[in-house]
Design a protein around this motif. Structure first.
Motif, PDB file in Angstrom:
ATOM      1  N   MET A   1       0.843  -1.222   0.000  1.00 31.14           N
ATOM      2  CA  MET A   1       0.000   0.000   0.000  1.00 31.14           C
ATOM      3  C   MET A   1       0.873   1.265   0.000  1.00 31.14           C
ATOM      4  O   MET A   1       1.907   1.296   0.659  1.00 31.14           O
ATOM      5  N   ALA A   2       0.428   2.262  -0.761  1.00 39.26           N
ATOM      6  CA  ALA A   2       1.201   3.510  -0.894  1.00 39.26           C
ATOM      7  C   ALA A   2       1.414   4.176   0.461  1.00 39.26           C
ATOM      8  O   ALA A   2       0.565   4.092   1.338  1.00 39.26           O
ATOM      9  N   LEU A   3       2.540   4.838   0.617  1.00 39.78           N
ATOM     10  CA  LEU A   3       2.816   5.615   1.828  1.00 39.78           C
ATOM     11  C   LEU A   3       2.633   7.095   1.474  1.00 39.78           C
ATOM     12  O   LEU A   3       3.241   7.587   0.513  1.00 39.78           O
ATOM     13  N   VAL A   4       1.776   7.780   2.227  1.00 33.23           N
ATOM     14  CA  VAL A   4       1.508   9.201   1.960  1.00 33.23           C
ATOM     15  C   VAL A   4       2.237  10.031   3.002  1.00 33.23           C
ATOM     16  O   VAL A   4       2.159   9.729   4.204  1.00 33.23           O
ATOM     17  N   PHE A   5       2.968  11.044   2.547  1.00 31.91           N
ATOM     18  CA  PHE A   5       3.665  11.934   3.481  1.00 31.91           C
ATOM     19  C   PHE A   5       2.787  13.149   3.754  1.00 31.91           C
ATOM     20  O   PHE A   5       2.270  13.781   2.832  1.00 31.91           O
ATOM     21  N   LEU A   6       2.598  13.431   5.034  1.00 29.30           N
ATOM     22  CA  LEU A   6       1.689  14.523   5.431  1.00 29.30           C
ATOM     23  C   LEU A   6       2.447  15.553   6.257  1.00 29.30           C
ATOM     24  O   LEU A   6       3.405  15.202   6.956  1.00 29.30           O
ATOM     25  N   PRO A   7       1.999  16.820   6.215  1.00 27.73           N
ATOM     26  CA  PRO A   7       2.665  17.859   7.015  1.00 27.73           C
ATOM     27  C   PRO A   7       2.611  17.519   8.508  1.00 27.73           C
ATOM     28  O   PRO A   7       1.678  16.862   8.979  1.00 27.73           O
ATOM     29  N   ALA A   8       3.586  18.003   9.244  1.00 29.18           N
ATOM     30  CA  ALA A   8       3.615  17.798  10.700  1.00 29.18           C
ATOM     31  C   ALA A   8       2.440  18.519  11.354  1.00 29.18           C
ATOM     32  O   ALA A   8       1.865  19.444  10.787  1.00 29.18           O
ATOM     33  N   LEU A   9       2.077  18.045  12.550  1.00 26.85           N
ATOM     34  CA  LEU A   9       1.035  18.714  13.334  1.00 26.85           C
ATOM     35  C   LEU A   9       1.737  19.410  14.495  1.00 26.85           C
ATOM     36  O   LEU A   9       2.213  18.749  15.423  1.00 26.85           O
ATOM     37  N   ALA A  10       1.792  20.732  14.407  1.00 22.31           N
ATOM     38  CA  ALA A  10       2.586  21.455  15.400  1.00 22.31           C
ATOM     39  C   ALA A  10       1.802  21.723  16.686  1.00 22.31           C
ATOM     40  O   ALA A  10       2.350  21.734  17.776  1.00 22.31           O
ATOM     41  N   ARG A  11       0.504  21.925  16.547  1.00 23.87           N
ATOM     42  CA  ARG A  11      -0.254  22.432  17.680  1.00 23.87           C
ATOM     43  C   ARG A  11      -1.668  21.847  17.657  1.00 23.87           C
ATOM     44  O   ARG A  11      -2.282  21.769  16.600  1.00 23.87           O
ATOM     45  N   MET A  12      -2.173  21.432  18.819  1.00 24.71           N
ATOM     46  CA  MET A  12      -3.568  20.986  18.883  1.00 24.71           C
ATOM     47  C   MET A  12      -4.289  21.672  20.042  1.00 24.71           C
ATOM     48  O   MET A  12      -3.661  22.193  20.973  1.00 24.71           O
TER      49      MET A  12
ATOM     50  N   GLY B   1     -28.139   6.835   9.210  1.00 30.84           N
ATOM     51  CA  GLY B   1     -26.899   6.868   8.444  1.00 30.84           C
ATOM     52  C   GLY B   1     -26.698   5.576   7.685  1.00 30.84           C
ATOM     53  O   GLY B   1     -27.404   4.592   7.896  1.00 30.84           O
ATOM     54  N   LYS B   2     -25.724   5.606   6.805  1.00 37.51           N
ATOM     55  CA  LYS B   2     -25.415   4.457   5.964  1.00 37.51           C
ATOM     56  C   LYS B   2     -23.977   4.048   6.248  1.00 37.51           C
ATOM     57  O   LYS B   2     -23.094   4.899   6.352  1.00 37.51           O
ATOM     58  N   LYS B   3     -23.791   2.759   6.368  1.00 42.10           N
ATOM     59  CA  LYS B   3     -22.445   2.274   6.654  1.00 42.10           C
ATOM     60  C   LYS B   3     -21.608   2.289   5.369  1.00 42.10           C
ATOM     61  O   LYS B   3     -22.133   2.017   4.290  1.00 42.10           O
ATOM     62  N   MET B   4     -20.349   2.637   5.499  1.00 39.89           N
ATOM     63  CA  MET B   4     -19.467   2.564   4.331  1.00 39.89           C
ATOM     64  C   MET B   4     -18.065   2.174   4.804  1.00 39.89           C
ATOM     65  O   MET B   4     -17.753   2.284   5.977  1.00 39.89           O
ATOM     66  N   MET B   5     -17.265   1.706   3.858  1.00 49.87           N
ATOM     67  CA  MET B   5     -15.904   1.326   4.212  1.00 49.87           C
ATOM     68  C   MET B   5     -14.948   2.307   3.541  1.00 49.87           C
ATOM     69  O   MET B   5     -15.048   2.552   2.342  1.00 49.87           O
ATOM     70  N   LEU B   6     -14.088   2.896   4.341  1.00 52.53           N
ATOM     71  CA  LEU B   6     -13.095   3.827   3.794  1.00 52.53           C
ATOM     72  C   LEU B   6     -11.738   3.135   3.807  1.00 52.53           C
ATOM     73  O   LEU B   6     -11.381   2.488   4.800  1.00 52.53           O
ATOM     74  N   THR B   7     -11.004   3.285   2.734  1.00 53.12           N
ATOM     75  CA  THR B   7      -9.654   2.721   2.696  1.00 53.12           C
ATOM     76  C   THR B   7      -8.661   3.867   2.838  1.00 53.12           C
ATOM     77  O   THR B   7      -8.728   4.840   2.085  1.00 53.12           O
ATOM     78  N   ILE B   8      -7.828   3.756   3.838  1.00 50.71           N
ATOM     79  CA  ILE B   8      -6.870   4.843   4.071  1.00 50.71           C
ATOM     80  C   ILE B   8      -5.451   4.356   3.838  1.00 50.71           C
ATOM     81  O   ILE B   8      -5.119   3.206   4.126  1.00 50.71           O
ATOM     82  N   PRO B   9      -4.606   5.235   3.291  1.00 48.86           N
ATOM     83  CA  PRO B   9      -3.224   4.851   3.002  1.00 48.86           C
ATOM     84  C   PRO B   9      -2.367   4.874   4.270  1.00 48.86           C
ATOM     85  O   PRO B   9      -2.771   5.457   5.283  1.00 48.86           O
ATOM     86  N   SER B  10      -1.233   4.260   4.215  1.00 51.75           N
ATOM     87  CA  SER B  10      -0.248   4.416   5.288  1.00 51.75           C
ATOM     88  C   SER B  10       0.255   5.856   5.265  1.00 51.75           C
ATOM     89  O   SER B  10       0.323   6.474   4.204  1.00 51.75           O
ATOM     90  N   VAL B  11       0.555   6.391   6.435  1.00 53.22           N
ATOM     91  CA  VAL B  11       0.989   7.793   6.491  1.00 53.22           C
ATOM     92  C   VAL B  11       2.260   7.937   7.316  1.00 53.22           C
ATOM     93  O   VAL B  11       2.517   7.158   8.247  1.00 53.22           O
ATOM     94  N   GLN B  12       3.013   8.970   6.973  1.00 55.96           N
ATOM     95  CA  GLN B  12       4.209   9.331   7.737  1.00 55.96           C
ATOM     96  C   GLN B  12       4.386  10.840   7.595  1.00 55.96           C
ATOM     97  O   GLN B  12       3.923  11.443   6.621  1.00 55.96           O
ATOM     98  N   VAL B  13       5.026  11.430   8.600  1.00 53.45           N
ATOM     99  CA  VAL B  13       5.212  12.881   8.560  1.00 53.45           C
ATOM    100  C   VAL B  13       6.239  13.242   7.475  1.00 53.45           C
ATOM    101  O   VAL B  13       7.189  12.501   7.238  1.00 53.45           O
ATOM    102  N   GLN B  14       5.974  14.367   6.798  1.00 48.71           N
ATOM    103  CA  GLN B  14       6.929  14.888   5.799  1.00 48.71           C
ATOM    104  C   GLN B  14       8.224  15.282   6.475  1.00 48.71           C
ATOM    105  O   GLN B  14       8.213  15.865   7.548  1.00 48.71           O
ATOM    106  N   LYS B  15       9.315  14.986   5.809  1.00 49.39           N
ATOM    107  CA  LYS B  15      10.587  15.477   6.350  1.00 49.39           C
ATOM    108  C   LYS B  15      10.726  16.946   6.000  1.00 49.39           C
ATOM    109  O   LYS B  15      10.196  17.403   4.998  1.00 49.39           O
ATOM    110  N   ASP B  16      11.431  17.693   6.852  1.00 53.12           N
ATOM    111  CA  ASP B  16      11.577  19.142   6.617  1.00 53.12           C
ATOM    112  C   ASP B  16      12.301  19.423   5.290  1.00 53.12           C
ATOM    113  O   ASP B  16      13.177  18.694   4.894  1.00 53.12           O
TER     114      ASP B  16
END
Lengths: 314, 314
Positions: free
Chosen positions: A1-12, A299-314
């Motif tokens: 499965m594809a690996l998706v790089f996502l921006p870091a989460l700095a603040r919550m 509501g209606k049930k559905m199946m979502l397929t999500i990719p593997s994720v990792q934080v983007q390198k700077d």
């Protein structure tokens, strides 16, 4: 499965008391503020802002003072100027948008986790606005793995972000957590503990993600909102003539099929589900929805397929 | 066992909505009014007056508007003159005293059955003011025999009738019925049905009694109020620092012994019951009692022996 790089989460941000009588969230925020006083920056491995969203409503232990604040964060309300006659909650929504947003901007906080309780038997339900926010869906998958005391479900309100009206829509990856059943104006230790664990696990996930951990993708079951159903009412007085049927009460997310009982009238007659399509009811007998003329949502049930994720390198 | 002859009961009232967000009572009264419209005097075998006690609070779905009305029926409040600054509920208490009383007079209605709900797991609890009202205790015994779905218990608040502050104290043989758990602002069909059955059985008992039936005496278990216990609170802000412990939650009327857990603090510490005397907790985690600074009441079990009763012949 594809690996998706996502921006870091700095603040919550963790927000409670958006509805002033939903007490688990109020006390989770209070406890986090106590931990902050005790430990300072060491309290959590990532920067966390805590917010008591509607302090006046919390003080009076009411859902809201003048207007349901969790319907005030749509683009239209946030962009209208504040006047002398603006309700308290609209003013406060503008304040929170300044603090945590502005909504839709790059300055907006990365993630808001807004804490809610319901009188419905919803276990822990994570509500958000899209089927393609990998961060939120991965957090949900993480909670499903780690939280074993209650069912953890995902609910998708698939509306454009500009129309999205609730507090978490101000952040980049917002979601609200509904935990129930808990009467409004009451805090139950079991419900409080589940909510606190969910918040701690969310912080944990963000910390691990920011540290570079890869989260494996896969399938996530979700429910998409279809429509609302009102109580049977007297056509003249609009007063209820029936309650949720005992066979439906507390069975949130069951599959409702044609012929299943929906309501039991106060004189003893059963009203049945008449539609062809089986759907899943939720928010069954939520106290705050009587005035909104909602007995439950479907509501209606559905199946979502999500990719593997990792934080983007700077 | 001795047979005691008691005066006939000519008239009773069923009151709901004394607290406007306790919805089972509101809908029981509404349903009785519908039956009355449909069947007129044939609706019940005895004359029954139905009263929606606090219509403004019912409309707003709040416990009360200005003052808890069910604390306004003591002699002092009822004998004070109404002024421009009198709270709505004090005015309404005077109206109800005129309608159903005057309290303590021979004109007072024979029996008020005042309908309440609680967020506590109290089953059906009959509350009244003395240990020697044979009518009320016989009705309770009757309910205990006939109602099998939930435990039926008797609670005695042993105060002089002049200090008694609740609506049912206006009548000659009043009692209130608490049914729970039900969140305030919600009607559950199971709780509604139990309450409606209790009202129907009360009418049934009075009808049989008035028709000359002898009701056998015997022992009735009851609980006497001893004292109230508050939540642990922050000494400065007065905010709660703990919730009812999960091992105590929903266990109303269990026997609490030294060392049993009472509270779980929001940071995870257990507070235990430290007293020597084992007592029975009830109204555990009632939403409306947070503002009264009551986490639960404690009571002592006692056995009451009641004589056989029959109506006096004219």
């Amino acid at each position: 499965m594809a690996l998706v790089f996502l921006p870091a989460l700095a603040r919550m941000a963790v927000c409670g008391g958006t509805h002033g009588n939903e007490l688990s969230g109020v006390y989770v925020v209070q406890e986090m503020e106590r931990q902050w006083k005790e430990k300072g920056e060491c309290a959590w491995p990532i920067p966390v802002t805590t917010v008591l969203s509607n302090p006046r409503a919390v003080k009076e232990c009411r859902r809201y003072i003048e207007k349901d604040m969790n319907r005030c964060f749509n683009r239209a309300t946030l962009s209208s100027p504040i006047t002398d006659s603006s309700p308290y909650e609209v003013r406060r929504a503008h304040e929170l948008n300044n603090l945590l947003g502005p909504k839709g901007s790059t300055d907006a906080i990365d993630l808001i986790c807004d804490l809610h309780n319901t009188t419905a038997n919803m276990g822990l339900t994570l509500i958000h606005y899209t089927t393609s926010d990998w961060v939120t869906l991965h957090i949900c998958k993480y909670l499903q793995t780690k939280l074993t005391k209650v069912p953890v479900r995902v609910l998708v309100l698939d509306v454009p972000i500009s129309d999205a009206y609730s507090l978490e829509s101000v952040s980049k990856h917002g979601f609200s957590i509904e935990v129930g059943p808990q009467p409004h104006g009451v805090v139950r230790a079991d419900i409080y503990t589940i909510m606190k664990e969910a918040v701690d696990l969310t912080i944990d996930w963000i910390h691990k993600f920011s540290s570079g951990m890869v989260f494996e993708g896969g399938d996530v079951e979700a429910f998409r909102f279809i429509k609302s159903v009102d109580y049977p009412r007297d056509p003249e007085t609009r007063t209820l003539t029936a309650a949720i049927h005992p066979q439906l009460q507390d069975r949130d997310f069951c599959l409702l099929k044609r012929g299943d009982p929906l309501f039991l009238s106060f004189s003893g007659e059963t009203v049945k589900y008449e539609e062809e399509e089986p759907l899943h009811p939720f928010f069954i007998n939520e106290a705050a929805y009587y005035e909104k003329e909602i007995a439950f949502h479907l509501g209606k049930k559905m199946m979502l397929t999500i990719p593997s994720v990792q934080v983007q390198k700077d």
